[in-house]
Scaffold this motif. Structure first.
Motif, PDB file in Angstrom:
ATOM      1  N   GLY A 131     -37.692  38.930 -42.839  1.00  0.00           N
ATOM      2  CA  GLY A 131     -38.195  40.295 -42.823  1.00  0.00           C
ATOM      3  C   GLY A 131     -38.052  40.959 -41.476  1.00  0.00           C
ATOM      4  O   GLY A 131     -38.010  40.296 -40.441  1.00  0.00           O
ATOM      5  N   ARG A 132     -37.961  42.268 -41.528  1.00  0.00           N
ATOM      6  CA  ARG A 132     -37.983  43.092 -40.315  1.00  0.00           C
ATOM      7  C   ARG A 132     -39.154  44.053 -40.433  1.00  0.00           C
ATOM      8  O   ARG A 132     -39.342  44.682 -41.467  1.00  0.00           O
ATOM      9  CB  ARG A 132     -36.690  43.877 -40.164  1.00  0.00           C
ATOM     10  CG  ARG A 132     -35.515  43.005 -39.789  1.00  0.00           C
ATOM     11  CD  ARG A 132     -34.235  43.780 -39.705  1.00  0.00           C
ATOM     12  NE  ARG A 132     -34.250  44.715 -38.586  1.00  0.00           N
ATOM     13  CZ  ARG A 132     -33.354  45.669 -38.410  1.00  0.00           C
ATOM     14  NH1 ARG A 132     -32.382  45.848 -39.275  1.00  0.00           N
ATOM     15  NH2 ARG A 132     -33.426  46.470 -37.375  1.00  0.00           N
ATOM     16  N   ALA A 133     -39.934  44.136 -39.382  1.00  0.00           N
ATOM     17  CA  ALA A 133     -41.050  45.084 -39.318  1.00  0.00           C
ATOM     18  C   ALA A 133     -40.614  46.263 -38.472  1.00  0.00           C
ATOM     19  O   ALA A 133     -39.970  46.103 -37.432  1.00  0.00           O
ATOM     20  CB  ALA A 133     -42.275  44.425 -38.689  1.00  0.00           C
TER      21      ALA A 133
ATOM     22  N   GLU B  68     -51.519  46.299 -48.978  1.00  0.00           N
ATOM     23  CA  GLU B  68     -50.377  45.426 -48.768  1.00  0.00           C
ATOM     24  C   GLU B  68     -49.194  46.011 -49.534  1.00  0.00           C
ATOM     25  O   GLU B  68     -49.352  46.430 -50.681  1.00  0.00           O
ATOM     26  CB  GLU B  68     -50.702  44.026 -49.293  1.00  0.00           C
ATOM     27  CG  GLU B  68     -49.567  43.031 -49.190  1.00  0.00           C
ATOM     28  CD  GLU B  68     -49.969  41.656 -49.683  1.00  0.00           C
ATOM     29  OE1 GLU B  68     -50.839  41.039 -49.047  1.00  0.00           O
ATOM     30  OE2 GLU B  68     -49.414  41.213 -50.695  1.00  0.00           O
ATOM     31  N   VAL B  69     -48.028  46.058 -48.901  1.00  0.00           N
ATOM     32  CA  VAL B  69     -46.811  46.479 -49.595  1.00  0.00           C
ATOM     33  C   VAL B  69     -45.804  45.357 -49.492  1.00  0.00           C
ATOM     34  O   VAL B  69     -45.782  44.619 -48.517  1.00  0.00           O
ATOM     35  CB  VAL B  69     -46.212  47.792 -49.011  1.00  0.00           C
ATOM     36  CG1 VAL B  69     -47.184  48.947 -49.188  1.00  0.00           C
ATOM     37  CG2 VAL B  69     -45.812  47.634 -47.566  1.00  0.00           C
ATOM     38  N   CYS B  70     -44.980  45.220 -50.536  1.00  0.00           N
ATOM     39  CA  CYS B  70     -43.962  44.168 -50.583  1.00  0.00           C
ATOM     40  C   CYS B  70     -42.657  44.763 -51.062  1.00  0.00           C
ATOM     41  O   CYS B  70     -42.639  45.701 -51.857  1.00  0.00           O
ATOM     42  CB  CYS B  70     -44.376  43.044 -51.531  1.00  0.00           C
ATOM     43  SG  CYS B  70     -45.883  42.176 -51.018  1.00  0.00           S
TER      44      CYS B  70
ATOM     45  N   PHE C 102     -45.120  52.765 -40.265  1.00  0.00           N
ATOM     46  CA  PHE C 102     -44.950  51.323 -40.418  1.00  0.00           C
ATOM     47  C   PHE C 102     -44.171  51.034 -41.696  1.00  0.00           C
ATOM     48  O   PHE C 102     -44.351  51.708 -42.704  1.00  0.00           O
ATOM     49  CB  PHE C 102     -46.308  50.612 -40.483  1.00  0.00           C
ATOM     50  CG  PHE C 102     -46.956  50.451 -39.142  1.00  0.00           C
ATOM     51  CD1 PHE C 102     -46.914  49.238 -38.487  1.00  0.00           C
ATOM     52  CD2 PHE C 102     -47.590  51.517 -38.544  1.00  0.00           C
ATOM     53  CE1 PHE C 102     -47.505  49.089 -37.243  1.00  0.00           C
ATOM     54  CE2 PHE C 102     -48.193  51.383 -37.300  1.00  0.00           C
ATOM     55  CZ  PHE C 102     -48.145  50.165 -36.643  1.00  0.00           C
ATOM     56  N   GLY C 103     -43.326  50.006 -41.645  1.00  0.00           N
ATOM     57  CA  GLY C 103     -42.571  49.610 -42.823  1.00  0.00           C
ATOM     58  C   GLY C 103     -42.046  48.202 -42.674  1.00  0.00           C
ATOM     59  O   GLY C 103     -42.139  47.591 -41.607  1.00  0.00           O
ATOM     60  N   VAL C 104     -41.500  47.688 -43.773  1.00  0.00           N
ATOM     61  CA  VAL C 104     -40.972  46.338 -43.781  1.00  0.00           C
ATOM     62  C   VAL C 104     -39.663  46.345 -44.561  1.00  0.00           C
ATOM     63  O   VAL C 104     -39.494  47.118 -45.508  1.00  0.00           O
ATOM     64  CB  VAL C 104     -42.007  45.351 -44.374  1.00  0.00           C
ATOM     65  CG1 VAL C 104     -42.259  45.605 -45.838  1.00  0.00           C
ATOM     66  CG2 VAL C 104     -41.619  43.921 -44.133  1.00  0.00           C
ATOM     67  N   GLN C 105     -38.715  45.512 -44.112  1.00  0.00           N
ATOM     68  CA  GLN C 105     -37.411  45.404 -44.769  1.00  0.00           C
ATOM     69  C   GLN C 105     -37.109  43.945 -45.058  1.00  0.00           C
ATOM     70  O   GLN C 105     -37.457  43.058 -44.268  1.00  0.00           O
ATOM     71  CB  GLN C 105     -36.297  45.940 -43.869  1.00  0.00           C
ATOM     72  CG  GLN C 105     -36.402  47.387 -43.539  1.00  0.00           C
ATOM     73  CD  GLN C 105     -35.333  47.816 -42.532  1.00  0.00           C
ATOM     74  OE1 GLN C 105     -34.912  47.042 -41.679  1.00  0.00           O
ATOM     75  NE2 GLN C 105     -34.902  49.059 -42.652  1.00  0.00           N
ATOM     76  N   LEU C 106     -36.435  43.708 -46.172  1.00  0.00           N
ATOM     77  CA  LEU C 106     -35.981  42.372 -46.552  1.00  0.00           C
ATOM     78  C   LEU C 106     -34.503  42.249 -46.210  1.00  0.00           C
ATOM     79  O   LEU C 106     -33.703  43.104 -46.587  1.00  0.00           O
ATOM     80  CB  LEU C 106     -36.193  42.164 -48.055  1.00  0.00           C
ATOM     81  CG  LEU C 106     -35.588  40.901 -48.661  1.00  0.00           C
ATOM     82  CD1 LEU C 106     -36.258  39.647 -48.099  1.00  0.00           C
ATOM     83  CD2 LEU C 106     -35.725  40.938 -50.173  1.00  0.00           C
TER      84      LEU C 106
ATOM     85  N   THR D   8     -27.631  41.112 -44.610  1.00  0.00           N
ATOM     86  CA  THR D   8     -27.563  42.278 -45.487  1.00  0.00           C
ATOM     87  C   THR D   8     -28.962  42.823 -45.743  1.00  0.00           C
ATOM     88  O   THR D   8     -29.833  42.070 -46.188  1.00  0.00           O
ATOM     89  CB  THR D   8     -26.924  41.881 -46.838  1.00  0.00           C
ATOM     90  OG1 THR D   8     -25.659  41.269 -46.582  1.00  0.00           O
ATOM     91  CG2 THR D   8     -26.753  43.076 -47.739  1.00  0.00           C
ATOM     92  N   PRO D   9     -29.183  44.117 -45.486  1.00  0.00           N
ATOM     93  CA  PRO D   9     -30.487  44.702 -45.851  1.00  0.00           C
ATOM     94  C   PRO D   9     -30.560  44.830 -47.374  1.00  0.00           C
ATOM     95  O   PRO D   9     -29.647  45.352 -47.991  1.00  0.00           O
ATOM     96  CB  PRO D   9     -30.479  46.067 -45.166  1.00  0.00           C
ATOM     97  CG  PRO D   9     -29.049  46.383 -44.915  1.00  0.00           C
ATOM     98  CD  PRO D   9     -28.300  45.083 -44.838  1.00  0.00           C
ATOM     99  N   ARG D  10     -31.625  44.307 -47.983  1.00  0.00           N
ATOM    100  CA  ARG D  10     -31.728  44.289 -49.438  1.00  0.00           C
ATOM    101  C   ARG D  10     -32.725  45.305 -49.972  1.00  0.00           C
ATOM    102  O   ARG D  10     -32.537  45.852 -51.043  1.00  0.00           O
ATOM    103  CB  ARG D  10     -32.142  42.891 -49.906  1.00  0.00           C
ATOM    104  CG  ARG D  10     -31.151  41.807 -49.524  1.00  0.00           C
ATOM    105  CD  ARG D  10     -29.800  42.013 -50.192  1.00  0.00           C
ATOM    106  NE  ARG D  10     -29.871  41.824 -51.616  1.00  0.00           N
ATOM    107  CZ  ARG D  10     -29.624  40.710 -52.243  1.00  0.00           C
ATOM    108  NH1 ARG D  10     -29.236  39.648 -51.572  1.00  0.00           N
ATOM    109  NH2 ARG D  10     -29.723  40.641 -53.545  1.00  0.00           N
ATOM    110  N   ASP D  11     -33.834  45.508 -49.267  1.00  0.00           N
ATOM    111  CA  ASP D  11     -34.870  46.396 -49.770  1.00  0.00           C
ATOM    112  C   ASP D  11     -35.810  46.728 -48.624  1.00  0.00           C
ATOM    113  O   ASP D  11     -35.889  45.992 -47.641  1.00  0.00           O
ATOM    114  CB  ASP D  11     -35.645  45.721 -50.907  1.00  0.00           C
ATOM    115  CG  ASP D  11     -36.544  46.692 -51.668  1.00  0.00           C
ATOM    116  OD1 ASP D  11     -36.217  47.897 -51.727  1.00  0.00           O
ATOM    117  OD2 ASP D  11     -37.573  46.249 -52.204  1.00  0.00           O
ATOM    118  N   GLY D  12     -36.527  47.832 -48.757  1.00  0.00           N
ATOM    119  CA  GLY D  12     -37.506  48.218 -47.753  1.00  0.00           C
ATOM    120  C   GLY D  12     -38.685  48.923 -48.399  1.00  0.00           C
ATOM    121  O   GLY D  12     -38.555  49.500 -49.480  1.00  0.00           O
ATOM    122  N   GLN D  13     -39.833  48.834 -47.739  1.00  0.00           N
ATOM    123  CA  GLN D  13     -41.042  49.503 -48.230  1.00  0.00           C
ATOM    124  C   GLN D  13     -41.752  50.166 -47.059  1.00  0.00           C
ATOM    125  O   GLN D  13     -41.883  49.580 -45.987  1.00  0.00           O
ATOM    126  CB  GLN D  13     -41.995  48.504 -48.900  1.00  0.00           C
ATOM    127  CG  GLN D  13     -41.489  47.951 -50.204  1.00  0.00           C
ATOM    128  CD  GLN D  13     -41.385  49.015 -51.279  1.00  0.00           C
ATOM    129  OE1 GLN D  13     -42.234  49.895 -51.388  1.00  0.00           O
ATOM    130  NE2 GLN D  13     -40.325  48.945 -52.074  1.00  0.00           N
TER     131      GLN D  13
END
Length: 167
Positions: free
Chosen positions: A88-90, A161-163, A71-75, A60-65
């Motif tokens: 994580g997904r980059a 840095e982003v989280c 560029f971005g990252v997903q939890l 389940t995708p929970r959050d993304g920044q």
């Protein structure tokens, strides 16, 4: 002449036998391209590939920044064998420079008294998942996230840095 002919026949037979053996090996053993489900539990699953697990719930995708410049990252989270995991997904544009970016999962006690940065790796060295339009997708390993812990995914890049939010 007879010795030459026998030598040539034996070489030809050897080559044919080698080719037949190689072909039959390829037909019987599919090689590393076929992933198998990894048997593990709890912290023993830390770092395993989430794409080869059997999930009872999720992924389940929970959050993304967004980190900027595409560029971005997903939890992502999921439950397998009754245990909860996060990874994580980059995301980044093809032809860009992923070498300047790293991604990691951060796991902390609920009161944040102790935290771990897990699986930190340059984006280009994460496991390749594929393309979604004009976006390259790669993922970290999965990390156990028990009820007494909380997790998020972070991306470090030039100057910041982003989280994601904590789950």
């Amino acid at each position: 002449m007879t010795m030459k002919r026998n030598s040539l026949l034996s070489r030809t037979g050897l080559v044919l036998a080698s080719a037949l053996t190689a072909f039959s090996t390829l037909m019987i053993a599919p090689g590393t391209a076929s992933a198998t489900v990894t048997s593990c539990s709890g912290f023993g699953c830390d770092g395993h590939d989430p794409n080869v697990q059997r999930w009872q719930r999720g992924p389940t995708p929970r959050d993304g920044q967004d980190h900027g410049s595409g560029f971005g990252v997903q939890l992502y989270t999921g439950t397998t064998d009754g245990d909860f995991y996060a990874w994580g997904r980059a995301l980044y544009p093809p032809g860009s420079n992923p070498y300047d970016y790293t991604v990691f999962v951060q796991r902390c006690y609920l009161d944040h008294s102790m935290c771990e940065s897990l699986g930190e790796s340059r984006v280009d060295q994460l496991t390749y998942e594929g393309m979604d339009g004009n976006t390259v997708i790669r993922h970290t390993g999965m990390f156990y996230d028990p009820a007494a812990r909380t997790a998020r995914v972070c991306m470090r890049g030039p100057g910041r840095e982003v989280c994601t939010n904590w789950v």
